[in-house]
Scaffold this motif. Structure first.
Motif, PDB file in Angstrom:
ATOM      1  N   VAL A   1       0.837  -1.206   0.000  1.00 36.23           N
ATOM      2  CA  VAL A   1       0.000   0.000   0.000  1.00 36.23           C
ATOM      3  C   VAL A   1       0.871   1.255   0.000  1.00 36.23           C
ATOM      4  N   VAL A   2       1.856   1.290   0.894  1.00 40.89           N
ATOM      5  CA  VAL A   2       2.717   2.465   0.977  1.00 40.89           C
ATOM      6  C   VAL A   2       3.531   2.623  -0.304  1.00 40.89           C
ATOM      7  N   ALA A   3       4.026   1.519  -0.845  1.00 46.93           N
ATOM      8  CA  ALA A   3       4.810   1.576  -2.086  1.00 46.93           C
ATOM      9  C   ALA A   3       4.000   2.177  -3.226  1.00 46.93           C
ATOM     10  N   ALA A   4       2.724   1.812  -3.323  1.00 48.78           N
ATOM     11  CA  ALA A   4       1.881   2.369  -4.377  1.00 48.78           C
ATOM     12  C   ALA A   4       1.745   3.877  -4.218  1.00 48.78           C
ATOM     13  N   GLY A   5       1.656   4.335  -2.961  1.00 48.50           N
ATOM     14  CA  GLY A   5       1.603   5.767  -2.717  1.00 48.50           C
ATOM     15  C   GLY A   5       2.889   6.462  -3.111  1.00 48.50           C
ATOM     16  N   VAL A   6       4.017   5.817  -2.844  1.00 49.83           N
ATOM     17  CA  VAL A   6       5.314   6.391  -3.209  1.00 49.83           C
ATOM     18  C   VAL A   6       5.431   6.546  -4.721  1.00 49.83           C
ATOM     19  N   VAL A   7       5.065   5.504  -5.461  1.00 44.09           N
ATOM     20  CA  VAL A   7       5.186   5.561  -6.918  1.00 44.09           C
ATOM     21  C   VAL A   7       4.251   6.620  -7.490  1.00 44.09           C
ATOM     22  N   ALA A   8       3.051   6.719  -6.947  1.00 43.41           N
ATOM     23  CA  ALA A   8       2.129   7.759  -7.410  1.00 43.41           C
ATOM     24  C   ALA A   8       2.738   9.145  -7.207  1.00 43.41           C
ATOM     25  N   ARG A   9       3.359   9.352  -6.050  1.00 35.92           N
ATOM     26  CA  ARG A   9       3.969  10.653  -5.769  1.00 35.92           C
ATOM     27  C   ARG A   9       5.202  10.890  -6.637  1.00 35.92           C
ATOM     28  N   LEU A  10       5.944   9.848  -6.932  1.00 39.35           N
ATOM     29  CA  LEU A  10       7.129  10.000  -7.779  1.00 39.35           C
ATOM     30  C   LEU A  10       6.774  10.563  -9.153  1.00 39.35           C
ATOM     31  N   HIS A  11       5.593  10.252  -9.638  1.00 39.76           N
ATOM     32  CA  HIS A  11       5.208  10.715 -10.968  1.00 39.76           C
ATOM     33  C   HIS A  11       4.988  12.229 -11.030  1.00 39.76           C
ATOM     34  N   ALA A  12       4.949  12.871  -9.879  1.00 33.37           N
ATOM     35  CA  ALA A  12       4.868  14.334  -9.858  1.00 33.37           C
ATOM     36  C   ALA A  12       6.249  14.977  -9.831  1.00 33.37           C
ATOM     37  N   ASP A  13       7.291  14.152  -9.810  1.00 28.04           N
ATOM     38  CA  ASP A  13       8.662  14.674  -9.753  1.00 28.04           C
ATOM     39  C   ASP A  13       9.274  14.683 -11.152  1.00 28.04           C
ATOM     40  N   PRO A  14       9.679  15.827 -11.665  1.00 26.81           N
ATOM     41  CA  PRO A  14      10.185  15.886 -13.046  1.00 26.81           C
ATOM     42  C   PRO A  14      11.484  15.129 -13.262  1.00 26.81           C
ATOM     43  N   VAL A  15      12.334  15.046 -12.248  1.00 30.11           N
ATOM     44  CA  VAL A  15      13.591  14.302 -12.399  1.00 30.11           C
ATOM     45  C   VAL A  15      13.297  12.811 -12.526  1.00 30.11           C
ATOM     46  N   PHE A  16      12.380  12.313 -11.712  1.00 31.89           N
ATOM     47  CA  PHE A  16      11.973  10.910 -11.833  1.00 31.89           C
ATOM     48  C   PHE A  16      11.395  10.648 -13.215  1.00 31.89           C
ATOM     49  N   GLU A  17      10.544  11.540 -13.689  1.00 29.07           N
ATOM     50  CA  GLU A  17       9.922  11.346 -14.998  1.00 29.07           C
ATOM     51  C   GLU A  17      10.972  11.311 -16.105  1.00 29.07           C
ATOM     52  N   ALA A  18      11.982  12.161 -15.996  1.00 33.08           N
ATOM     53  CA  ALA A  18      13.059  12.156 -16.999  1.00 33.08           C
ATOM     54  C   ALA A  18      13.845  10.859 -16.949  1.00 33.08           C
ATOM     55  N   ASP A  19      14.135  10.378 -15.738  1.00 29.26           N
ATOM     56  CA  ASP A  19      14.858   9.116 -15.607  1.00 29.26           C
ATOM     57  C   ASP A  19      14.013   7.946 -16.115  1.00 29.26           C
ATOM     58  N   LEU A  20      12.707   8.015 -15.891  1.00 30.42           N
ATOM     59  CA  LEU A  20      11.815   6.958 -16.365  1.00 30.42           C
ATOM     60  C   LEU A  20      11.829   6.894 -17.892  1.00 30.42           C
ATOM     61  N   THR A  21      11.794   8.038 -18.533  1.00 28.55           N
ATOM     62  CA  THR A  21      11.851   8.082 -19.991  1.00 28.55           C
ATOM     63  C   THR A  21      13.168   7.509 -20.507  1.00 28.55           C
ATOM     64  N   ALA A  22      14.264   7.890 -19.856  1.00 32.05           N
ATOM     65  CA  ALA A  22      15.580   7.374 -20.248  1.00 32.05           C
ATOM     66  C   ALA A  22      15.655   5.868 -20.025  1.00 32.05           C
ATOM     67  N   ALA A  23      15.047   5.387 -18.955  1.00 36.45           N
ATOM     68  CA  ALA A  23      15.058   3.955 -18.651  1.00 36.45           C
ATOM     69  C   ALA A  23      14.329   3.157 -19.724  1.00 36.45           C
ATOM     70  N   LYS A  24      13.243   3.696 -20.222  1.00 30.01           N
ATOM     71  CA  LYS A  24      12.516   3.011 -21.296  1.00 30.01           C
ATOM     72  C   LYS A  24      13.388   2.872 -22.533  1.00 30.01           C
ATOM     73  N   ARG A  25      14.141   3.898 -22.850  1.00 29.51           N
ATOM     74  CA  ARG A  25      15.037   3.835 -24.007  1.00 29.51           C
ATOM     75  C   ARG A  25      16.142   2.799 -23.783  1.00 29.51           C
ATOM     76  N   GLU A  26      16.650   2.735 -22.553  1.00 37.18           N
ATOM     77  CA  GLU A  26      17.711   1.770 -22.257  1.00 37.18           C
ATOM     78  C   GLU A  26      17.230   0.337 -22.415  1.00 37.18           C
ATOM     79  N   ILE A  27      16.027   0.052 -21.936  1.00 40.58           N
ATOM     80  CA  ILE A  27      15.494  -1.306 -22.069  1.00 40.58           C
ATOM     81  C   ILE A  27      15.287  -1.648 -23.539  1.00 40.58           C
ATOM     82  N   ALA A  28      14.809  -0.699 -24.324  1.00 45.85           N
ATOM     83  CA  ALA A  28      14.647  -0.937 -25.761  1.00 45.85           C
ATOM     84  C   ALA A  28      15.987  -1.236 -26.416  1.00 45.85           C
ATOM     85  N   ALA A  29      17.029  -0.497 -26.007  1.00 49.29           N
ATOM     86  CA  ALA A  29      18.366  -0.726 -26.564  1.00 49.29           C
ATOM     87  C   ALA A  29      18.914  -2.077 -26.132  1.00 49.29           C
ATOM     88  N   ALA A  30      18.680  -2.455 -24.873  1.00 46.42           N
ATOM     89  CA  ALA A  30      19.154  -3.751 -24.381  1.00 46.42           C
ATOM     90  C   ALA A  30      18.513  -4.894 -25.158  1.00 46.42           C
TER      91      ALA A  30
END
Length: 270
Positions: A219-248
């Motif tokens: 329950v707490v983890a779900a709240g953390v992830v929801a809040r992380l999506h309001a953080d622009p640095v997290f969102e930028a890292d998430l976008t970069a992570a998607k590209r890395e997985i595609a490259a892998a």
């Protein structure tokens, strides 16, 4: 930060995120020696004490269910599922991220996927620390303490005795990672979420958390992830992570664990 809060933070991180030895970029500071700063400030972390009800009272049906869940897993000792629970107890980087390598079907390493690896390190700190308020407030004894028995990781027991059982920090980290990784690799959502689920259940198998601790951690983890999506640095890292997985995947990089053995262990239920 007050001295007593800094001490509490260091103690918690020593339990939740021990042994982070890998070098980190200078732009990401540490909250304690070896422990990477998360994305969220203390003020923006979800408050687990407010999110969660108290842990089950000993005279409740919920506690009876907790006891039954604990007892049902004792027969797993010395089985592959027990061995997986021991493996899942390890929170040292870089080894810990391998737990989700088979689920993602790619290596999650500082060399193969550096931005994703950094995202996992930082979000682990957020998920771990979000458990602090409830842990400190309730100070719930763990199952191996209640029954005076040995857990699957006896060497960890002295530190675990000093750290409240409710909610489960390991579970919180694993479930936060599962939710994040399901966004990074949406075609692997089912195996990722299943691995996140079994990662938390490993704490029950290990005898270091009650079932209700594990459920509260999710329950707490779900709240953390929801809040992380309001953080622009997290969102930028998430976008970069998607590209890395595609490259892998383009490079056909393989998981860093024996996926057949892991799947067989996860299939053992009690």
């Amino acid at each position: 930060m007050e001295l007593h809060r800094a001490t509490s933070l260091a103690a918690l991180m020593a339990v939740l995120l021990s042994g982070c030895a890998h070098q980190v970029p200078a732009t990401v500071p540490e909250v304690a020696s070896g422990f990477l700063k998360g994305y969220l400030s203390r003020e923006t972390l979800p408050n687990s004490k407010l999110l969660l009800p108290p842990p089950p009272a000993k005279d409740s049906a919920a506690f009876t269910a907790d006891e039954a869940a604990y007892r049902s897993t004792r027969s797993l000792k010395d089985t592959p599922r027990w061995a997986l629970a021991i493996q899942d107890a390890e929170l040292k980087f870089p080894e810990v991220t391998a737990a989700f390598s088979c689920a993602v079907n790619a290596p999650l390493t500082p060399d193969a996927t550096p931005r994703l690896y950094m995202l996992l390190r930082r979000s682990a700190t957020d998920a771990g620390l979000a458990m602090n308020a409830a842990k400190d407030n309730y100070k719930r004894p763990r199952p191996f303490m209640e029954f005076n028995e040995t857990s699957c990781t006896p060497a960890d027991e002295p530190s675990l005795r000093r750290n409240g059982s409710y909610p489960s920090g390991h579970t919180g980290i694993g479930w936060a990672w599962a939710l994040i990784l399901a966004e990074v690799a949406p075609d692997r959502t089912d195996p990722i979420l299943y691995r996140g689920y079994t990662y938390g259940q490993s704490r029950v198998v290990c005898g270091v958390h009650w079932q209700s601790d594990v459920e509260a951690g999710r329950v707490v983890a779900a709240g953390v992830v929801a809040r992380l999506h309001a953080d622009p640095v997290f969102e930028a890292d998430l976008t970069a992570a998607k590209r890395e997985i595609a490259a892998a995947r383009e490079k056909q990089l393989l998981p860093t664990r024996d996926c057949t053995a892991e799947a067989a262990a996860m299939a053992i239920h009690k």
